[in-house]
Design a protein around this motif. Structure first.
Motif, PDB file in Angstrom:
ATOM      1  N   GLU A 133       0.822  -1.228   0.000  1.00  0.00           N
ATOM      2  CA  GLU A 133       0.000   0.000   0.000  1.00  0.00           C
ATOM      3  C   GLU A 133       0.846   1.264   0.000  1.00  0.00           C
ATOM      4  O   GLU A 133       0.325   2.355   0.259  1.00  0.00           O
ATOM      5  CB  GLU A 133      -0.899   0.014   1.243  1.00  0.00           C
TER       6      GLU A 133
ATOM      7  N   LYS B 238       2.567   4.647  -0.398  1.00  0.00           N
ATOM      8  CA  LYS B 238       2.285   5.848  -1.180  1.00  0.00           C
ATOM      9  C   LYS B 238       3.537   6.686  -1.379  1.00  0.00           C
ATOM     10  O   LYS B 238       3.712   7.306  -2.411  1.00  0.00           O
ATOM     11  CB  LYS B 238       1.262   6.724  -0.445  1.00  0.00           C
TER      12      LYS B 238
ATOM     13  N   ASN C   8      -0.381   2.410  -5.949  1.00  0.00           N
ATOM     14  CA  ASN C   8      -0.369   3.388  -4.854  1.00  0.00           C
ATOM     15  C   ASN C   8       0.808   4.348  -4.788  1.00  0.00           C
ATOM     16  O   ASN C   8       0.668   5.439  -4.256  1.00  0.00           O
ATOM     17  CB  ASN C   8      -0.457   2.667  -3.504  1.00  0.00           C
TER      18      ASN C   8
HETATM   19  C1  LIG Z   1      -4.002   1.563  -2.974  1.00  0.00           C
HETATM   20  O1  LIG Z   1      -4.609   1.463  -4.239  1.00  0.00           O
HETATM   21  C2  LIG Z   1      -5.801   0.698  -4.246  1.00  0.00           C
HETATM   22  C3  LIG Z   1      -6.260   0.577  -5.681  1.00  0.00           C
HETATM   23  O2  LIG Z   1      -6.267   1.826  -6.324  1.00  0.00           O
HETATM   24  C4  LIG Z   1      -6.845   1.358  -3.363  1.00  0.00           C
HETATM   25  O3  LIG Z   1      -8.014   0.590  -3.311  1.00  0.00           O
HETATM   26  C5  LIG Z   1      -6.267   1.517  -1.964  1.00  0.00           C
HETATM   27  O4  LIG Z   1      -7.168   2.237  -1.148  1.00  0.00           O
HETATM   28  C6  LIG Z   1      -4.953   2.250  -2.010  1.00  0.00           C
HETATM   29  N1  LIG Z   1      -4.368   2.286  -0.683  1.00  0.00           N
HETATM   30  C7  LIG Z   1      -4.167   3.400  -0.027  1.00  0.00           C
HETATM   31  C8  LIG Z   1      -3.563   3.244   1.315  1.00  0.00           C
HETATM   32  O5  LIG Z   1      -4.430   4.505  -0.488  1.00  0.00           O
END
Ligand SMILES: *[C@@H]1O[C@H](CO)[C@@H](O)[C@H](O)[C@H]1NC(C)=O
Ligand SMILES: *[C@@H]1O[C@H](CO)[C@@H](O)[C@H](O)[C@H]1NC(C)=O
Length: 421
Positions: A316, A318, A351
């Motif tokens: 996850e 970012k 992400n």
């Molecule tokens: C990471 O990307 C996925 C797919 O776009 C999304 O569902 C998820 O919420 C994102 N995670 C964060 C921590 O933003």
């Protein structure tokens, strides 16, 4: 000058006086009649004595005592006493603190080679912040009484502590609203496990300085509201964390060359965090998965292989920040140590939006890492490259090269900053 100052409102004048070292504030009493007693209303009392002329120490202590006796404020916001002379007697320090407590002090900030506290301090109803910095380890001599009640104390910061940990725990247990604790332990005494049982605590910083003592005990954290944990120094202890449901961020920072398996155990315990900063720690075992990690900062790493491992372990992620400080101290590799992942890490597909990375002089091959990220991170928005100690020509060359690299994300911006020592 004083006439122009006199036109300012009284509150502002007092504020200005409160920002000054108290010695200077007291000196304003000679300006004119209207200034004579003005300083007695200041709310911050700030004393510093460097001890360069040991014979002056007595008159300094007398001066502080006189100021405290003449103070007319109903509450002292801050009493700062920094004494750097080894001759000072702990009883004198204790008496001065007692006077500050009688003036309803809110914050105490004490640096002294010898320390003793008055009983009154341990039941001070107004105290919100306590900062104690021991100057020389062997003079750590304060003792915590068995009755402590500090109903407003939210922040404790104790540095270079080398006496019995029992004192610290006694102090903590008399603080029903404690939110932030910073404790730097200079010497480990063989005292069994450390149990931090603090239901209100939000921030905890623990630094272990002792390199030689091999006492291995457990550090048990019973801190259900903890949001942020910092562990630094030399680790001799296994951490047992009973409830980490509130924890958002953590930092771990190891003294150079003092790596052992316990850091890995600790990392494994805190793998649920969203924010993590790691400094100078190396791991020999494979990393666990960090299911919630969003912001990761790696400082002082020499192995790029670890960056690959982290990218693979944080689905996850970012933002990633890499600070290559190691390059300043260690021999620089001739080839890039960046190891390309077998598959593009999951975070890069969905992400990862932000990368910050420093490139220092001589690490010519480091461009491989930004090259890989730009070519594979599909939702990348910002890449910041910090050129460390580069000359203008090197900077220009690096910039030109970076701008040429193919980018898979259409919305990606590249920023370049330079940093010179
Ligand atoms: C990471 O990307 C996925 C797919 O776009 C999304 O569902 C998820 O919420 C994102 N995670 C964060 C921590 O933003
Ligand atoms: C987590 O890291 C981000 C980016 O560095 C920062 O903006 C945020 O305040 C941090 N959150 C916490 C809870 O530490």
């Amino acid at each position: 000058m004083s006439s122009r100052l006199n036109r300012l409102p009284e509150v502002i004048l007092l504020h200005i006086l409160s920002l000054m070292p108290t010695k200077s504030a007291v000196q304003t009493s000679i300006l004119s009649k209207s200034w004579r007693y003005r300083w007695t209303l200041v709310t911050n009392l700030d004393f510093y004595y460097n001890g360069r002329h040991p014979s002056d120490e007595r008159s300094f202590i007398k001066f502080v005592a006189r100021v405290l006796n003449s103070c007319k404020t109903s509450q002292v916001k801050l009493f700062r006493l920094h004494l750097l002379c080894p001759q000072v007697r702990s009883l004198c320090v204790s008496k001065l603190i007692d006077k500050a407590v009688r003036l309803n002090v809110h914050e105490l900030d004490i640096v002294s080679p010898k320390l003793d506290f008055p009983l009154s301090m341990f039941t001070c109803k107004t105290l919100t912040k306590l900062r104690i910095r021991h100057k020389f380890n062997h003079y750590n001599n304060w003792v915590c009484p068995s009755y402590v009640y500090l109903p407003c104390l939210k922040t404790i910061d104790i540095a270079r502590y080398s006496s019995s940990i029992i004192n610290v725990f006694k102090l903590i247990h008399g603080c029903p609203v404690l939110e932030s604790l910073s404790l730097e332990i200079a010497k480990r005494n063989n005292e069994g496990d450390y149990l931090f049982n603090i239901p209100t605590l939000k921030r905890l910083k623990l630094i272990f300085r002792s390199r030689t003592n091999n006492v291995i005990n457990k550090v048990v954290l019973r801190v259900p509201n903890l949001e942020y944990l910092f562990v630094g120094g030399v680790l001799h202890s296994l951490f047992v964390m009973e409830d980490l449901s509130s924890m958002v961020g953590a930092s771990i920072a190891c003294y150079k060359g003092m790596v052992n398996d316990m850091w890995f155990e600790l990392l494994n315990e805190i793998r649920g965090v969203q924010n993590l900063s790691i400094q100078d720690v190396q791991f020999t075992s494979a990393l666990p998965t960090f299911p919630n990690m969003e912001h990761l900062e790696l400082k002082g790493f020499s192995q790029h292989g670890l960056i690959t491992q982290f990218l693979d372990s944080c689905p996850e992620l970012k933002s990633l920040c890499i600070d290559e400080v190691v390059g300043r101290f260690f021999k620089k590799p001739k080839q890039s140590s960046w190891i390309e992942p077998k598959l593009v890490p999951a975070c890069m597909l969905t992400n990862l939006t932000t990368i910050k990375c420093s490139i220092s002089r001589g690490w010519k091959c480091d461009i491989k890492f930004p090259e890989y990220v730009l070519g594979n991170a599909e939702v990348l928005k910002t890449v910041t490259i910090i050129g460390e100690n580069l000359c203008l020509e090197e900077e220009n060359r690096l910039c030109a090269k970076l701008l040429e690299l193919p980018r898979v994300s259409r919305h990606c911006k590249i920023h370049f900053r330079s940093w010179k020592k």
